[in-house]
Design a protein around this motif. Structure first.
Motif, PDB file in Angstrom:
ATOM      1  N   HIS A  48       0.854  -1.266  -0.002  1.00  0.00           N
ATOM      2  CA  HIS A  48      -0.055   0.084  -0.074  1.00  0.00           C
ATOM      3  C   HIS A  48       0.869   1.212  -0.076  1.00  0.00           C
ATOM      4  N   SER A  52       0.057   3.775  -3.021  1.00  0.00           N
ATOM      5  CA  SER A  52      -0.618   5.034  -2.416  1.00  0.00           C
ATOM      6  C   SER A  52       0.020   6.187  -2.979  1.00  0.00           C
ATOM      7  N   ALA A 122       0.183  15.486   3.292  1.00  0.00           N
ATOM      8  CA  ALA A 122      -0.726  14.377   3.807  1.00  0.00           C
ATOM      9  C   ALA A 122      -0.165  13.129   3.126  1.00  0.00           C
ATOM     10  N   PHE A 123       0.577  13.320   1.981  1.00  0.00           N
ATOM     11  CA  PHE A 123       1.087  11.950   1.465  1.00  0.00           C
ATOM     12  C   PHE A 123       2.222  11.531   2.519  1.00  0.00           C
ATOM     13  N   HIS A 126       0.619  10.140   5.622  1.00  0.00           N
ATOM     14  CA  HIS A 126       0.177   8.853   5.403  1.00  0.00           C
ATOM     15  C   HIS A 126       0.863   7.751   5.454  1.00  0.00           C
ATOM     16  N   GLU A 127       2.187   8.024   4.900  1.00  0.00           N
ATOM     17  CA  GLU A 127       3.232   6.878   5.121  1.00  0.00           C
ATOM     18  C   GLU A 127       3.733   6.845   6.497  1.00  0.00           C
ATOM     19  N   HIS A 129       2.015   6.994   9.144  1.00  0.00           N
ATOM     20  CA  HIS A 129       0.924   6.319   9.705  1.00  0.00           C
ATOM     21  C   HIS A 129       0.963   4.878   9.550  1.00  0.00           C
ATOM     22  N   HIS A 130       1.032   4.596   8.184  1.00  0.00           N
ATOM     23  CA  HIS A 130       1.038   2.997   8.018  1.00  0.00           C
ATOM     24  C   HIS A 130       2.313   2.422   8.381  1.00  0.00           C
TER      25      HIS A 130
END
Length: 165
Positions: A48, A52, A122-123, A126-127, A129-130
């Motif tokens: 992902h 993503s 945000a990109f 997001h990274e 976070h995962h």
């Protein structure tokens, strides 16, 4: 929100290096690790992070992206190598295609108007976070975890220093 291309490049170079260390430690045998039955697997989350990056296409950025076809590879090496190429391609593309002024332009993201500089932030968020989810699954799978913002427990042990509690 990024207002400087160079600030994004500096941050993403650092963040993607941390992600790469984790992905390089994955094994084929552990990609199926779930936090609980029916939840996302370690392999899904790792892949992902590769696919993503396609969200950046909405900003007009053109780079070597990988489409999300719903299937994650069964090879940890393939995931890590594809991430490495994709992250490098993003860095090169942002440097070549974006200016500080361009980061102030708005694009349609999820039915909203986001500035490109916000989208880049945000990109990265997001990274991160995962990546946190990935480290938990790596621990559950018995894999060594690389430190991203400082040494991990395993890295402290390798230095002969007790990890802080």
């Amino acid at each position: 929100m990024y207002t400087s291309v160079q600030n994004f490049i500096d941050d993403y170079r650092n963040e993607s290096a941390g992600t790469q260390k984790l992905l390089d430690a994955l094994t084929d045998q552990r990609l199926g690790q779930e936090i609980a039955p029916g939840f996302r697997t370690l392999g899904f989350l790792a892949w992902h992070l590769v696919t993503s990056s396609g969200l950046l296409l909405a900003t007009g950025l053109r780079f070597d992206s990988v489409p999300d076809d719903g299937e994650s590879p069964a090879s940890a090496k393939t995931i890590a190598e594809t991430y490495r190429r994709t992250a490098a391609s993003i860095l090169d593309a942002v440097q070549a295609q974006f200016t500080d002024e361009k980061l102030q332009e708005s694009v349609d993201m999820f039915g909203q108007q986001w500035k490109i500089g916000y989208t880049l932030g945000a990109f990265i968020g997001h990274e991160i976070h995962h990546r946190g989810q990935i480290t938990v699954l790596m621990r559950q799978a018995g894999l060594p975890v690389a430190g991203v913002y400082g040494p991990s427990k395993e890295e402290y042990a390798a230095m002969g220093v007790p990890a802080p509690k």
